[in-house]
Design a protein around this motif. Sequence first.
Motif, PDB file in Angstrom:
ATOM      1  N   ARG A  46     105.776  38.247 -10.352  1.00 23.70           N
ATOM      2  CA  ARG A  46     105.977  39.167  -9.486  1.00 23.70           C
ATOM      3  C   ARG A  46     106.158  38.891  -7.990  1.00 23.70           C
ATOM      4  N   ARG A  47     105.871  37.705  -7.650  1.00 25.80           N
ATOM      5  CA  ARG A  47     106.026  37.178  -6.154  1.00 25.80           C
ATOM      6  C   ARG A  47     107.550  37.158  -5.838  1.00 25.80           C
ATOM      7  N   PRO A  48     107.716  37.177  -4.545  1.00 23.05           N
ATOM      8  CA  PRO A  48     109.281  37.243  -4.234  1.00 23.05           C
ATOM      9  C   PRO A  48     109.708  35.598  -4.376  1.00 23.05           C
ATOM     10  N   ALA A  49     110.817  35.490  -4.843  1.00 27.94           N
ATOM     11  CA  ALA A  49     111.649  34.219  -4.957  1.00 27.94           C
ATOM     12  C   ALA A  49     111.546  33.882  -3.404  1.00 27.94           C
ATOM     13  N   GLU A  50     111.272  32.594  -3.188  1.00 20.99           N
ATOM     14  CA  GLU A  50     111.273  31.905  -1.616  1.00 20.99           C
ATOM     15  C   GLU A  50     111.741  30.590  -1.574  1.00 20.99           C
ATOM     16  N   SER A  51     111.914  30.058  -0.657  1.00 13.91           N
ATOM     17  CA  SER A  51     112.770  28.886  -0.269  1.00 13.91           C
ATOM     18  C   SER A  51     114.042  28.691  -1.137  1.00 13.91           C
TER      19      SER A  51
END
Length: 206
Positions: A46-51
């Motif tokens: 549930r965390r945002p996709a990052e990098s």
Amino acid sequence: MITLPAGVVQLSDRRTQRRWQVALTSYEIGVFPITRAEYGLAGDARRPAESVSWLDAVAYCNTLSIAEGLPEAYKIDADSAVTVTGEPGYRLPTEAEWEYACRAGTDGPRYGPLDEIAWYRGNSGERLHDVGGKRPNAWGLYDMLGNVWNWCWDLYDPEVYGGYRVLRGGGWFDEHWSCRASVRRRSHPTFRVDDVGFRVARSISP
């Protein structure tokens, strides 16, 4: 995805002191930033996709369109040049669409008290958080400010910065002054860092 009404938004650039208005037709935008699960990353679903770079985000939009049987919104050449097809597939929001969605009818720097609506350096513990953990704006959109910066389609200032693209919204590592509806940031379309993600949008066919 939420359908937003047509409207007008005023944008501004603090560096150049320029202000301009954009009229928008109705469009759809993601309720949340794209999550790790949606993007196909392991762990912390549930965390945002990052990098995620701007080019990564554009490619994902086309992949999502294909998966849902929609015509692709972008044509991506072998040299990574990207053009808009005009088709109603998934795409990045324009900068004007992003700010209009963020403001949700408000005209202040934020759509609510910062600690209630955003993860930023003052309350994030200097880490990402699951999407949807803070209060949404009046249109039901979460994490428009804080958690991760959002890539937008637009070039930032091509005469000065060439192909650099616009980022909006602020991230978990930013001070409060970066988490405002009007703040603009820029970066190269291949840039990846752990406080930058994106959300998707779609044009509505007439």
